[in-house]
Design an enzyme around this catalytic site. Structure first.
Site, PDB file in Angstrom:
ATOM      1  CE  LYS A 122      -4.519   0.681   0.324  1.00 50.31           C
ATOM      2  NZ  LYS A 122      -5.468  -0.379  -0.055  1.00 50.31           N
TER       3      LYS A 122
HETATM    4  N1  GLU Z   1      -7.051  -0.002  -3.196  1.00 55.56           N
HETATM    5  C1  GLU Z   1      -7.842  -1.151  -3.525  1.00 55.56           C
HETATM    6  C2  GLU Z   1      -7.902  -2.092  -2.349  1.00 55.56           C
HETATM    7  O1  GLU Z   1      -7.781  -1.690  -1.217  1.00 55.56           O
HETATM    8  C3  GLU Z   1      -7.406  -1.812  -4.824  1.00 55.56           C
HETATM    9  C4  GLU Z   1      -6.017  -2.347  -4.838  1.00 55.56           C
HETATM   10  C5  GLU Z   1      -5.568  -2.845  -6.202  1.00 55.56           C
HETATM   11  O2  GLU Z   1      -6.351  -2.900  -7.129  1.00 55.56           O
HETATM   12  O3  GLU Z   1      -4.365  -3.174  -6.306  1.00 55.56           O
HETATM   13  O4  GLU Z   1      -8.143  -3.259  -2.483  1.00 55.56           O
END
Ligand code: GLU
Length: 432
Positions: A122
Site C-alpha cells: 500500500k
Molecule cells: N485499493 C484497492 C484495495 O484496497 C485496490 C487495490 C488494487 O487494485 O491493487 O483493495
C-alpha cells in the site's frame, strides 16, 4: 519452519476499557487469531505479522502559487511470497505510516483470500487532495512515483487507486514510470483509464465484487435480496457504484452519506440522481426528497444490509450493539474493530470482511495486469464473468471455513488467506 521468535499475543485482549484503535495493531490482532487457529510456529508468525519493506519519501511539489511544499509519502510492501506486491495509493490528510502498514498487510490477505498470484502493498501521501488543483496533484503524483520507482514495477509492486486517487492518478503514475524506464509499461500500474491499457469493468469492480458476495450471503442468511434495505456509508468509488449496482439488482438503497453527512429516505434513494447531485454540490447532503442523517446514525439505522464504504474504525464497541443490519458488507478497508466483530458475531450479524467483500477491486486489477502483460484485452462481459467466478468461489470457501472452524467470517477468511501465504512461505524456505 525453524525460525525462532518472541511469543506474540494470541487473541484479542479480554478487557478493553478503551478500545485500541491503532489499525496496525488491529491488523496484527486479526492475524494472530488466524495464526492461532492454524497453529503457525512463532518464527513464521513474526515473518507474516510485519511488513517486508517500508519506504518513506519526501515529495517536494511546486504549488500553483510558486511555493514548494514537501509532502510525506509511503510505500509499504508487506509480503511477496505468492507474487509481486500489489495495492493502492491513498491521498488523505489522515494517512499515517501505521495505517499504510495495516493496509499493506490487508492486501496480502486479500489477494490470498481470492487466490490471485500477488502479495500485498500500500502507498499513501499525507495531503488534502480536495484542496489541491489538478496540476498540483499531477506534480505531486509524478514526484512520488519517481521517489518510489526503485521498488515498483510490473514484476515488483503494482500500484492502483485507493481513497481519493483515481484512473487519472494512475495514468500519471504509469506515464512517469514509463518515461523513466524508456518504454510504455502498461503493467506497471492498474486502475488506469481504459484508453491506456486499463480494464473494462475495473472502475466498478470493487462494488460489483461486493454485490456478488452480498448476494451469496443473502442466500445463506435466507434474506431476500430483492427489496432488502441497504444503507451505505461513503459515496466514493465503492459506495456510489454499490448504490447503483444494488439498486439495479432490486435491493432498496435507503441511506447514503459522505464526509459531510448523510441522507435517507425509507422509500428509496435514486443512485443516479444522488451521483448527479453530488457531482454538482460536492456532497449528497441536501439532495431533494431526502432527510438528513449523520454518519453515526446511518450505521445504526434499521436496514438489512449495511455497507461501510469509507474509512477505518467506524464500527467499534461504541456502536456494535446498536447495529440493526443482518449483513455488513465491508467495501471499505478496516471499518470494524476486533471487539466489534465479536459483539456482532454474538448477535448473529454476518460481517463480510474487507479482505473478501472489497477484493473485487484487486481481482479486476489482476485481470488488468494480465491483459497488459499479454497485450490482449477482454470485453466487459468476460471481465465481469471472471470476477463473478472468483468472488463466489471465495465466498463459499470462506463460509465453509467458518462452519468448519466455528468462527465468524473474518476469522474464516483469515484462516484461508493466512494459510495460503504461510504454505507459500514454508515451501519457498528462508533465504539465505
Ligand atoms: N485499493 C484497492 C484495495 O484496497 C485496490 C487495490 C488494487 O487494485 O491493487 O483493495
Amino acid at each position: 519452519m525453524a525460525l525462532s521468535a518472541k511469543a506474540v499475543p494470541q487473541t484479542i485482549p479480554r478487557i478493553a476499557p478503551r478500545e485500541d484503535l491503532n489499525i496496525f495493531r488491529i491488523s496484527q490482532i486479526q492475524f494472530d487469531i488466524a495464526a492461532e487457529h492454524l497453529k503457525l510456529d512463532a518464527g513464521l508468525r513474526q515473518v507474516l505479522r510485519t511488513p517486508k519493506r517500508v519506504m518513506e519519501v519526501s515529495v517536494p511539489t511546486k504549488m500553483d502559487n510558486g511555493q514548494v511544499k514537501v509532502f510525506s509519502g509511503y510505500r509499504v510492501q508487506h509480503n511477496i511470497a505468492r507474487g509481486p506486491a500489489k495495492g493502492g495509493v491513498r491521498y488523505h490528510p489522515g494517512v499515517t505510516l501505521d495505517e499504510v502498514k495495516a493496509l499493506a498487510m490487508w492486501m496480502t490477505w486479500k489477494t490470498a483470500a481470492v487466490n490471485i498470484p500477488f502479495g500485498g502493498a500500500k502507498g499513501g501521501i499525507i495531503c488534502d487532495p480536495k484542496r489541491m488543483s489538478k496540476s498540483e496533484l499531477e506534480r505531486m503524483t509524478r514526484r512520488y512515483t519517481s521517489e518510489i520507482l526503485p521498488i515498483i514495477g510490473p514484476a515488483r509492486d503494482i500500484p492502483a487507486p485507493d481513497v481519493y486517487t483515481d484512473s487519472q492518478t494512475m495514468a500519471w503514475m504509469m506515464d512517469t514510470y514509463s518515461m523513466v524506464v524508456g518504454y510504455s509499461s502498461l503493467g506497471s500500474v492498474t486502475g488506469k483509464p481504459v484508453s491506456l491499457g486499463g480494464s473494462e469493468g475495473r472502475n466498478e469492480a470493487t462494488a460489483r465484487g461486493c454485490l456478488f458476495v452480498t448476494e451469496e450471503a443473502c442466500k445463506v442468511k435466507k434474506l431476500n435480496f430483492r427489496g432488502a434495505t441497504v444503507a451505505i456509508q461513503g459515496f466514493g468509488n465503492a459506495g456510489s457504484i454499490a448504490a447503483r449496482l444494488f439498486t439495479e439488482k432490486k435491493a432498496k438503497v435507503i441511506a447514503i452519506s459522505d464526509s459531510r453527512g448523510g441522507v435517507y429516505n425509507t422509500r428509496g434513494i435514486d443512485p443516479y440522481k444522488a451521483a448527479r447531485y453530488k457531482e454538482r454540490s460536492g456532497t449528497v447532503v441536501g439532495m431533494a426528497g431526502t432527510s438528513r442523517i449523520s454518519n453515526d446514525d446511518l450505521l445504526t439505522m434499521k436496514c438489512d444490509i449495511l455497507i461501510p464504504a469509507a474509512l477505518e474504525n467506524v464500527i467499534t464497541l461504541n456502536n456494535a450493539d446498536q447495529i440493526k443490519a443482518k449483513i455488513i458488507a465491508e467495501a471499505a478497508n478496516g471499518p470494524t474493530t476486533p471487539h466489534a466483530d465479536e459483539a456482532l458475531a454474538k448477535r448473529g450479524v454476518m460481517v463480510l470482511p474487507d479482505i473478501l467483500a472489497n477484493s473485487g477491486g484487486v481481482t479486476t486489477s489482476y485481470f488488468e495486469w494480465v491483459q497488459d502483460l499479454q497485450n490482449f484485452f477482454w470485453t466487459e462481459t468476460e471481465v465481469n464473468a471472471k470476477l463473478e467466478t472468483v468472488m463466489k468461489r471465495a465466498f463459499h470457501e470462506v463460509h465453509e471455513n467458518s462452519r468448519k472452524h466455528h468462527v465468524h467470517m473474518r476469522t474464516a477468511a483469515y484462516i484461508l488467506a493466512v494459510g495460503r501465504v504461510a504454505d507459500a512461505t514454508i515451501v519457498r524456505g528462508l533465504f539465505p
